[in-house]
Enzyme design. Structure first.
Site, mmCIF file in Angstrom:
data_model
loop_
_atom_site.group_PDB
_atom_site.id
_atom_site.type_symbol
_atom_site.label_atom_id
_atom_site.label_comp_id
_atom_site.label_asym_id
_atom_site.label_seq_id
_atom_site.Cartn_x
_atom_site.Cartn_y
_atom_site.Cartn_z
ATOM 1 N N GLY A 19 5.655 -3.100 -0.228
ATOM 2 C CA GLY A 19 5.862 -1.780 -0.165
ATOM 3 C C GLY A 19 6.411 -1.121 -0.279
ATOM 4 C CB CYS A 54 8.512 -6.850 -3.408
ATOM 5 S SG CYS A 54 9.365 -4.529 -3.763
ATOM 6 C CE1 TYR A 55 10.334 -1.977 3.938
ATOM 7 C CE2 TYR A 55 8.217 -2.930 4.427
ATOM 8 C CZ TYR A 55 9.204 -1.856 4.512
ATOM 9 O OH TYR A 55 9.606 -1.180 6.117
ATOM 10 C CD GLU A 60 2.343 -9.453 -6.219
ATOM 11 O OE1 GLU A 60 2.639 -8.428 -5.612
ATOM 12 O OE2 GLU A 60 3.406 -9.827 -6.420
ATOM 13 C CG ASP A 78 -21.251 -5.969 -5.987
ATOM 14 O OD1 ASP A 78 -20.800 -6.543 -6.756
ATOM 15 O OD2 ASP A 78 -20.491 -5.018 -5.825
ATOM 16 C CE LYS A 93 -18.559 -6.153 -9.389
ATOM 17 N NZ LYS A 93 -19.677 -5.458 -9.374
#
Length: 538
Positions: free
Chosen positions: A81, A108-109, A197, A253, A393
């Site tokens: 964040g 991280c945060y 990630e 979709d 997706k």
């Protein structure tokens, strides 16, 4: 039931009454909850977890430990964040999350929150650490076992952990971070300062697999395709013998949602395809042929081009275009839905990214309204069937392949609901301009497919600005349109880089456009990445 959603399966985000409502997934599936502290990569963490074969949900950081516990997760991940743990109003760590009896990983945060809450030392560094950094593993511990002692990683922080909490093992350091990873195996708490990630951290996925498999002991067998039969059963249970309608756009979709629902309930489903005259060349006919002839799905096709062009007369502002197109779409759809008679359910192709964006509550700025159809009434009375609500997706594409949809449809690039109208930039979307743009786009797609690059690109399309330029063709002065080529690569459209198309391909595209389209005398290339630009121009 009243819904604010677009009655098309290629819809924008459905507004959620409860932003933390769980998505509709098989509850037998092991799950890891990702708590979003506002990081730009939060969605990506959830996606990477899924790629490891573990289902994940991304929830706002403030949902509460009880809400997290209700999902019975095998582990919890705290995202990065932008805040400082010392800033007024910064997101805080709810201590009860550490008492759920499942492992916790802070990124991280998230790591800084753990360190600060548990008695470690976090301070603002004189020099921030952004981008690539060198990670040195001093003690592999459980989390980094088997990974190289020296490796590259991706950092994005200014506050730094200088000392781990008492009882924790400091695992690694980096160029500017004295403590870049720590763990307490006994307490089941782990932290890494870098971002596993992103693709810029080569061993990031290995770290996640260690946490998910070895630490959380997850059954790593989840896949998007594996839930097809589960969704079929759920659709049948929800719908019973009622009639169902689906707004079919022809996109990935809506097509996958329609075929999945048809697999479940057969001819109880009627698809409504509204051709607003703003689609790419030949696309309307392709949709009709595929769903009527190939899938045998009952389909109502409406040629509404003249209605939409009439509404767009004199309109140049992009948001106004979207709202007018959306409102007219609804009118046409309602007229056709009434003819179906007593339909109770509406199929929407809501994706998990839509769920997050509509209900995340993380304070993200609104850049523009969604590229799908907008300007929606609040009195559409249908119960929603959303078979793709748990999927990103790329996972929808996997389901489409599992259902046997043709590759050309499964890998169709994203296309905005308002269609080519918002790619006629700065001017009115007239029939003439739309046809020029349609023909230019056809040439672009044709050449990109011939070059074997279509699936490597996230999106490729043409833009027609309201600009004319002087040219010389056949020894005569011309005054023609400018066509802009836009092609980008991306994993998820949150960020995108302009595609480095080969020069000879660009030359061939430009040559064809100018030679085949009398109205065009100049072709240019957009080399803006996202950020600072957006993928679409409007």
């Amino acid at each position: 039931m009243t819904t604010h959603g677009v009655p098309t399966a290629a819809t924008a985000a459905t507004e959620l009454a409860d932003e933390s409502a769980p998505v509709d997934v098989p509850r037998a599936t092991d799950e890891v909850v990702v708590l979003d502290y506002g990081g730009q990569y939060s969605q990506l963490i959830a996606r990477r977890v899924r790629e490891c074969g573990v289902f994940s949900e991304l929830l706002p950081h403030h949902v509460g430990a009880d809400e997290v516990a209700r999902r019975k997760p095998k582990g919890v991940i705290l995202s990065g964040g932008p805040a400082s743990v010392y800033a007024d109003g910064a997101p805080r760590l709810e201590k009860e999350l550490l008492d759920l009896g499942v492992p916790v990983l802070g990124i991280c945060y998230g790591m800084q929150l753990l360190a600060n809450e548990l008695g470690g030392r976090v301070e603002g560094a004189e020099v921030g650490e952004f981008g690539r950094s060198q990670l040195t593993v001093r003690e592999p511990g459980r989390l980094l076992e088997g990974l190289p002692a020296e490796q590259r990683c991706w950092m994005s922080h200014r506050d730094t952990v200088y000392a781990a909490p008492e009882g924790f093992t400091e695992l690694a350091s980096s160029t500017e971070s004295p403590v870049a990873a720590f763990e307490s195996v006994e307490r089941g708490i782990y932290g890494i300062q870098y971002h596993p990630e992103v693709v810029h951290t080569p061993y990031g996925q290995d770290v996640l697999k260690r946490f998910l498999g070895d630490v959380c002991e997850c059954d790593m067998t989840w896949s998007a395709a594996s839930i097809v039969e589960e969704q079929v059963a759920r659709i049948r249970e929800q719908v019973g013998d009622a009639k169902v309608i689906c707004g079919l756009s022809g996109g990935v979709d809506s097509s996958v949602a329609a075929v999945l629902v048809h697999k479940a309930i057969g001819d109880q489903l009627t698809c409504i395809f509204v051709d607003h005259g703003l689609m790419r060349k030949g696309e309307g006919d392709q949709v009709i042929k595929a769903f009527r002839e190939h899938y045998g799905i009952p389909l109502v096709a409406v040629d509404a081009e003249e209605r939409f062009l009439e509404k767009l007369k004199g309109v140049t502002e992009p948001e106004a275009k979207r709202k007018l197109i959306g409102a007219e779409f609804i009118r046409v759809f309602e007229e056709e839905a009434a003819k179906v008679g007593d339909a109770k359910f509406l199929v929407q192709g809501t994706l998990y990214s839509d769920v997050i964006e509509s209900g995340g509550g993380t304070g993200a700025a609104t850049i523009k309204s969604h590229h799908n159809v907008g300007g929606l009434p609040e009195d559409l009375e249908f119960e929603l069937v959303e078979p793709l609500r748990a999927l990103f997706k790329d996972e929808v594409r996997a389901v489409g392949a599992e259902l046997g949809l043709p590759e050309r449809l499964v890998w169709r690039q994203p296309f905005p609901g308002p269609g080519l109208a918002i790619r006629v930039v700065g001017g009115e979307a007239t029939k003439e301009r739309l046809d020029v743009l349609r023909d230019a786009d056809y040439i672009l797609q044709d050449e990109i497919r011939k070059a074997g690059l279509y699936r490597e690109l996230w999106q490729s399309f043409c833009v027609l600005p309201d600009v004319r330029t002087v040219g010389v063709q056949g020894d005569e002065r011309t005054y023609g349109y400018v066509v802009v080529i836009r092609a980008v690569t991306s994993d998820d459209a949150m960020t995108a880089d302009w595609a480095r198309l080969p020069y000879d391909l660009l030359e061939q595209i430009a040559s064809r456009m100018i030679n085949e389209l009398r109205e065009v005398n100049r072709v240019v290339l957009d080399i803006t990445s996202k950020p600072p630009g957006t993928i679409e121009w409007e």
